[in-house]
Motif scaffolding. Structure first.
Motif, PDB file in Angstrom:
ATOM      1  N   GLU A 179      -1.704   5.030  -4.915  1.00 25.98           N
ATOM      2  CA  GLU A 179      -2.437   3.689  -4.845  1.00 25.98           C
ATOM      3  C   GLU A 179      -3.330   3.584  -5.852  1.00 25.98           C
ATOM      4  OE1 GLU A 179      -2.942   0.065  -3.469  1.00 25.98           O
ATOM      5  OE2 GLU A 179      -1.413   1.479  -2.707  1.00 25.98           O
ATOM      6  N   SER A 219       1.691   5.132   0.483  1.00 31.91           N
ATOM      7  CA  SER A 219       1.238   6.660   0.890  1.00 31.91           C
ATOM      8  C   SER A 219       2.339   7.508   0.556  1.00 31.91           C
ATOM      9  CB  SER A 219       1.139   6.398   2.295  1.00 31.91           C
ATOM     10  OG  SER A 219       2.063   6.000   3.039  1.00 31.91           O
ATOM     11  N   LYS A 227      -0.875   3.106  -9.501  1.00 28.08           N
ATOM     12  CA  LYS A 227       0.408   2.577  -9.321  1.00 28.08           C
ATOM     13  C   LYS A 227       0.371   1.344 -10.421  1.00 28.08           C
ATOM     14  CE  LYS A 227      -0.907  -0.804  -5.913  1.00 28.08           C
ATOM     15  NZ  LYS A 227      -0.389  -1.129  -4.381  1.00 28.08           N
ATOM     16  N   THR A 278       0.837  -0.956  -0.124  1.00 29.31           N
ATOM     17  CA  THR A 278      -0.100   0.229  -0.122  1.00 29.31           C
ATOM     18  C   THR A 278       0.901   1.242   0.102  1.00 29.31           C
ATOM     19  OG1 THR A 278      -1.657  -1.010   1.292  1.00 29.31           O
ATOM     20  CG2 THR A 278      -1.683   1.116   1.283  1.00 29.31           C
TER      21      THR A 278
END
Length: 74
Positions: free
Chosen positions: A66, A32, A69, A30
């Motif tokens: 996210e 960020s 990607k 994930t």
């Protein structure tokens, strides 16, 4: 590329294992803002001159998130 076929992530593994690991990590984790600070542009050193190559129009200003990607890895 010579056969005009798209390059896959698996194709990259045999040529550049480090790049393959990095791209696989991006897909499996994930993202960020504090984990990855990457845009749709890469820096290329060509004969001692650092050049920025955008992977898509305006890529140097588009953060990898996210949501995008998979597009970045493709």
């Amino acid at each position: 590329m010579l056969l005009n076929k798209p390059i896959t992530l698996e194709d990259i593994e045999g040529v550049d294992p480090e790049l393959h690991r990095s791209l696989t990590w991006i897909l499996e984790n994930t993202l960020s803002n504090d984990v990855l600070d990457t845009t749709f542009a890469v820096e290329v050193n060509s004969f001692g001159v650092l050049k920025v190559h955008e992977l898509k129009g305006g890529g140097k200003d588009i953060q990898v998130t996210e949501d995008n990607k998979k597009e970045y890895v493709r």
